[in-house]
Design a protein around this motif. Structure first.
Motif, mmCIF file in Angstrom:
data_model
loop_
_atom_site.group_PDB
_atom_site.id
_atom_site.type_symbol
_atom_site.label_atom_id
_atom_site.label_comp_id
_atom_site.label_asym_id
_atom_site.label_seq_id
_atom_site.Cartn_x
_atom_site.Cartn_y
_atom_site.Cartn_z
ATOM 1 N N ILE A 13 0.908 -1.120 0.117
ATOM 2 C CA ILE A 13 0.061 0.035 0.054
ATOM 3 C C ILE A 13 0.688 1.382 -0.023
ATOM 4 N N ALA A 14 0.737 2.178 -0.898
ATOM 5 C CA ALA A 14 1.421 3.251 -1.047
ATOM 6 C C ALA A 14 1.344 4.301 -0.056
ATOM 7 N N VAL A 15 2.078 4.626 0.650
ATOM 8 C CA VAL A 15 1.869 5.959 1.458
ATOM 9 C C VAL A 15 2.385 7.500 1.060
ATOM 10 N N ILE A 16 3.022 7.279 -0.014
ATOM 11 C CA ILE A 16 3.430 8.311 -1.215
ATOM 12 C C ILE A 16 3.161 7.715 -2.299
ATOM 13 N N LYS A 17 2.120 8.446 -3.176
ATOM 14 C CA LYS A 17 1.480 7.542 -4.302
ATOM 15 C C LYS A 17 2.191 7.800 -5.612
ATOM 16 N N TYR A 18 2.200 6.579 -6.219
ATOM 17 C CA TYR A 18 2.912 6.660 -7.808
ATOM 18 C C TYR A 18 1.480 7.106 -8.429
ATOM 19 N N TRP A 19 1.583 8.334 -9.434
ATOM 20 C CA TRP A 19 0.289 8.448 -10.249
ATOM 21 C C TRP A 19 0.909 9.220 -11.204
ATOM 22 N N GLY A 20 1.010 8.428 -12.500
ATOM 23 C CA GLY A 20 1.610 8.983 -13.753
ATOM 24 C C GLY A 20 2.821 8.526 -14.307
ATOM 25 N N LYS A 21 2.694 8.256 -15.618
ATOM 26 C CA LYS A 21 4.045 7.606 -16.352
ATOM 27 C C LYS A 21 4.651 8.583 -17.108
ATOM 28 N N ARG A 22 5.900 8.468 -17.251
ATOM 29 C CA ARG A 22 6.748 9.220 -18.264
ATOM 30 C C ARG A 22 6.870 8.277 -19.495
ATOM 31 N N GLY A 72 0.430 -6.630 -23.410
ATOM 32 C CA GLY A 72 1.623 -6.226 -23.519
ATOM 33 C C GLY A 72 2.690 -6.518 -22.273
ATOM 34 N N ARG A 73 1.882 -6.219 -21.377
ATOM 35 C CA ARG A 73 2.479 -6.135 -19.774
ATOM 36 C C ARG A 73 2.948 -7.599 -19.499
ATOM 37 N N TYR A 74 2.108 -8.681 -19.982
ATOM 38 C CA TYR A 74 2.878 -10.099 -19.507
ATOM 39 C C TYR A 74 3.805 -10.488 -20.829
ATOM 40 N N SER A 123 -4.192 -5.209 -6.177
ATOM 41 C CA SER A 123 -4.013 -6.949 -6.388
ATOM 42 C C SER A 123 -3.385 -6.845 -7.500
ATOM 43 N N SER A 124 -3.007 -5.869 -8.581
ATOM 44 C CA SER A 124 -2.157 -6.044 -9.724
ATOM 45 C C SER A 124 -0.531 -5.975 -9.219
ATOM 46 N N ALA A 125 -0.402 -5.135 -8.047
ATOM 47 C CA ALA A 125 1.028 -5.161 -7.299
ATOM 48 C C ALA A 125 1.311 -6.469 -7.104
ATOM 49 N N GLY A 155 5.382 -5.110 -15.667
ATOM 50 C CA GLY A 155 3.915 -5.718 -15.444
ATOM 51 C C GLY A 155 3.007 -4.654 -15.002
ATOM 52 N N SER A 156 3.392 -3.932 -13.842
ATOM 53 C CA SER A 156 2.527 -2.974 -13.223
ATOM 54 C C SER A 156 3.498 -2.222 -12.467
ATOM 55 N N GLY A 157 3.349 -0.978 -12.476
ATOM 56 C CA GLY A 157 4.185 -0.120 -11.964
ATOM 57 C C GLY A 157 4.317 -0.561 -10.129
ATOM 58 N N SER A 158 3.238 -0.826 -9.564
ATOM 59 C CA SER A 158 3.404 -0.784 -8.136
ATOM 60 C C SER A 158 3.742 -1.948 -8.014
ATOM 61 N N ALA A 159 3.882 -3.016 -8.500
ATOM 62 C CA ALA A 159 4.295 -4.377 -8.301
ATOM 63 C C ALA A 159 5.892 -4.444 -7.961
ATOM 64 N N CYS A 160 6.454 -3.421 -8.730
ATOM 65 C CA CYS A 160 8.204 -3.625 -8.246
ATOM 66 C C CYS A 160 8.096 -3.427 -6.748
ATOM 67 N N ARG A 161 7.353 -2.680 -6.049
ATOM 68 C CA ARG A 161 7.508 -2.470 -4.694
ATOM 69 C C ARG A 161 7.150 -3.879 -3.706
ATOM 70 N N SER A 162 6.464 -4.718 -4.240
ATOM 71 C CA SER A 162 6.121 -5.896 -3.650
ATOM 72 C C SER A 162 7.127 -6.924 -3.573
ATOM 73 N N GLY A 214 -6.721 5.723 -15.923
ATOM 74 C CA GLY A 214 -6.942 7.021 -15.068
ATOM 75 C C GLY A 214 -5.625 7.782 -14.777
ATOM 76 N N MET A 215 -4.448 7.230 -14.584
ATOM 77 C CA MET A 215 -3.184 8.153 -14.578
ATOM 78 C C MET A 215 -3.009 8.555 -16.022
ATOM 79 N N ARG A 216 -3.406 7.850 -17.015
ATOM 80 C CA ARG A 216 -2.985 8.531 -18.144
ATOM 81 C C ARG A 216 -3.855 9.630 -18.540
ATOM 82 N N PHE A 304 -6.041 5.833 0.707
ATOM 83 C CA PHE A 304 -7.081 5.563 -0.411
ATOM 84 C C PHE A 304 -6.389 5.208 -1.653
ATOM 85 N N ASP A 305 -6.289 3.974 -2.111
ATOM 86 C CA ASP A 305 -5.855 4.000 -3.494
ATOM 87 C C ASP A 305 -6.789 4.221 -4.784
ATOM 88 N N ALA A 306 -6.609 3.642 -5.761
ATOM 89 C CA ALA A 306 -7.878 3.949 -6.854
ATOM 90 C C ALA A 306 -8.922 3.076 -6.674
HETATM 91 C C1 DP6 Z 1 -3.208 4.451 -6.904
HETATM 92 O O1 DP6 Z 1 0.504 0.150 -10.392
HETATM 93 O O2 DP6 Z 1 -2.117 -0.438 -10.879
HETATM 94 O O3 DP6 Z 1 -2.292 2.451 -6.412
HETATM 95 O O4 DP6 Z 1 1.405 0.672 -13.504
HETATM 96 O O5 DP6 Z 1 -0.488 1.082 -14.818
HETATM 97 O O6 DP6 Z 1 -0.186 -1.075 -13.499
HETATM 98 P P1 DP6 Z 1 0.005 0.490 -13.579
HETATM 99 O O7 DP6 Z 1 -0.734 1.318 -12.221
HETATM 100 P P2 DP6 Z 1 -0.538 0.469 -10.975
HETATM 101 O O8 DP6 Z 1 -1.236 2.076 -10.196
HETATM 102 C C2 DP6 Z 1 -1.176 2.251 -8.892
HETATM 103 C C3 DP6 Z 1 -1.773 3.474 -8.479
HETATM 104 C C4 DP6 Z 1 -1.611 3.514 -7.023
HETATM 105 C C5 DP6 Z 1 -0.725 4.273 -6.063
HETATM 106 C C6 DP6 Z 1 0.423 3.411 -5.888
HETATM 107 O O9 DP6 Z 1 0.194 2.207 -5.439
HETATM 108 O O10 DP6 Z 1 1.365 4.206 -5.734
#
Ligand code: DP6
Length: 349
Positions: A13-22, A72-74, A123-125, A155-162, A214-216, A304-306
């Motif tokens: 669970i992110a406490v400082i969120k990732y939102w947006g890709k470059r 693509g991600r898989y 769950s994707s993480a 595969g999914s950005g937040s997955a790298c932290r798991s 959403g982040m796009r 709260f996440d997405a």
């Molecule tokens: C709100 O990692 O699910 O949970 O990289 O497109 O797969 P993709 O997105 P994802 O986004 C997580 C967003 C978040 C914040 C966070 O976990 O940092």
């Protein structure tokens, strides 16, 4: 013959969120993020990967339902792992697989989430991190967790932290090929083991807007997102690292709540606006804010996440128990939320 490996990966669970890709293909973020990993015995994904010369194609099942691996991600993750596979030998079973064989053999992958999929509980993480971890084990990949995190990221950005337990930072990196966009552990789960995580499942319905789309939309339309990524998050990351290092719960709470609220403000600033929280989420925030203000030091952080589900982090077991009591007062049993508590967790096994 069939060779199998099973792995279990916790969610984070992110406490400082990732939102947006470059970079959407490599999944490179526009800011650093920090998360806590939950105990793998509770919220986790379990994945079994199998390889056999009799399999005719790569196939995957999630919670018993077959899904397409053509996404693509898989494909990126499978390509990355296959390119790092090394020779494998099991003398007892008389199985020998060379690095070259791995490219020709097909895989069957079965994955289970023990929590609602795509309801904003990351769950994707856990899913993608487990996918990478299990495949890396099966194919004898000899990379450290940080390198694996860079693969899971695709595969999914937040997955790298798991891939790590405890407190984890995903460094956004600068390189165009994404090689320096990796996760690192800030502190293990024993560093601050008083914390108790309470999750209020407000709705287990699948969210309407996925994090990816959403982040796009936020990157394309929100001015607040640009301000957040450049001016706010870099300073917040430093402060959060200090708060975690010194177990400063007041700062940890202030930063966690502010960051969650700013992330949802960015969602509202997106065109068309995205609403992840609902009335129940807002009532939970009011309840926690009121309590924190009535005490000398805050008792609970919320984020709260997405999705509408609340993740609350209590400073210790006593305040976790009091929080549960308060929430049950506002939301009596059989009302619209489901409460559970968890502890901080270790890495994948
Ligand atoms: C709100 O990692 O699910 O949970 O990289 O497109 O797969 P993709 O997105 P994802 O986004 C997580 C967003 C978040 C914040 C966070 O976990 O940092």
């Amino acid at each position: 013959w069939v060779l199998t490996v099973t792995a279990q990966t916790p969610t984070n669970i992110a406490v400082i969120k990732y939102w947006g890709k470059r970079d959407e293909t490599l999944i490179l973020p526009i800011n650093d993020s920090i998360s806590v990993t939950l105990d793998p015995n509770h919220l986790c994904t379990t994945t079994t990967v199998a390889v056999s010369p009799s399999f005719e194609q790569d196939r995957m099942w999630l919670n018993g339902k077959e899904l397409s691996l053509s996404q693509g991600r898989y494909q990126s993750v499978l390509r990355e792992i296959r390119s790092r596979a090394t020779d494998f030998e099991d003398k007892e079973k008389n199985i020998k697989i060379t690095k070259k064989d791995w490219g020709k053999l097909h895989l069957h992958i079965a994955s289970y989430n023990n929590f609602p999929t795509a309801a904003g509980l990351a769950s994707s993480a856990a899913g993608l991190a487990c996918f990478v971890f299990a495949l890396a084990k099966l194919m004898n990949v000899k990379e450290d967790e940080s390198k694996l995190s860079a693969i899971a990221r695709q595969g999914s950005g937040s997955a790298c932290r798991s891939l790590f337990g405890g407190f984890v930072k995903w460094i956004m990196g600068k390189d165009e090929d994404g090689s320096d966009s990796v996760a690192v552990q800030l502190a293990d789960e024993k560093h601050w083991d008083d914390l108790v995580i309470i999750i209020a499942v407000v709705s287990s319905r699948q969210k309407e807007t996925s994090s990816t789309s959403g982040m796009r939309e936020s990157v394309e339309t929100s001015l607040l997102l640009q301000h957040r990524a450049k001016e706010v998050v870099p300073e917040r990351i430093k402060q959060m690292e200090e708060a975690i290092a010194s177990r400063d719960f007041a700062s940890f709470t202030q930063l966690t709540c502010a960051d969650s609220n700013q992330f949802h403000a960015v969602c509202l600033d997106t065109c068309p606006p995205i609403f992840y929280m609902n009335d129940t989420s807002h009532r939970i925030i009011s309840c926690v804010e009121k309590w924190n203000r009535s005490e000398e030091t805050p008792q609970v952080a919320y984020t709260f996440d997405a999705g509408p589900n609340a993740v609350m982090i209590a400073r210790d077991r006593k305040s976790a128990a009091q929080l549960l009591q308060r929430l049950l007062f506002y939301f009596p049993p059989n009302s619209d939320i489901d409460l559970n508590s968890y502890i901080l967790g270790d890495k994948s096994i």
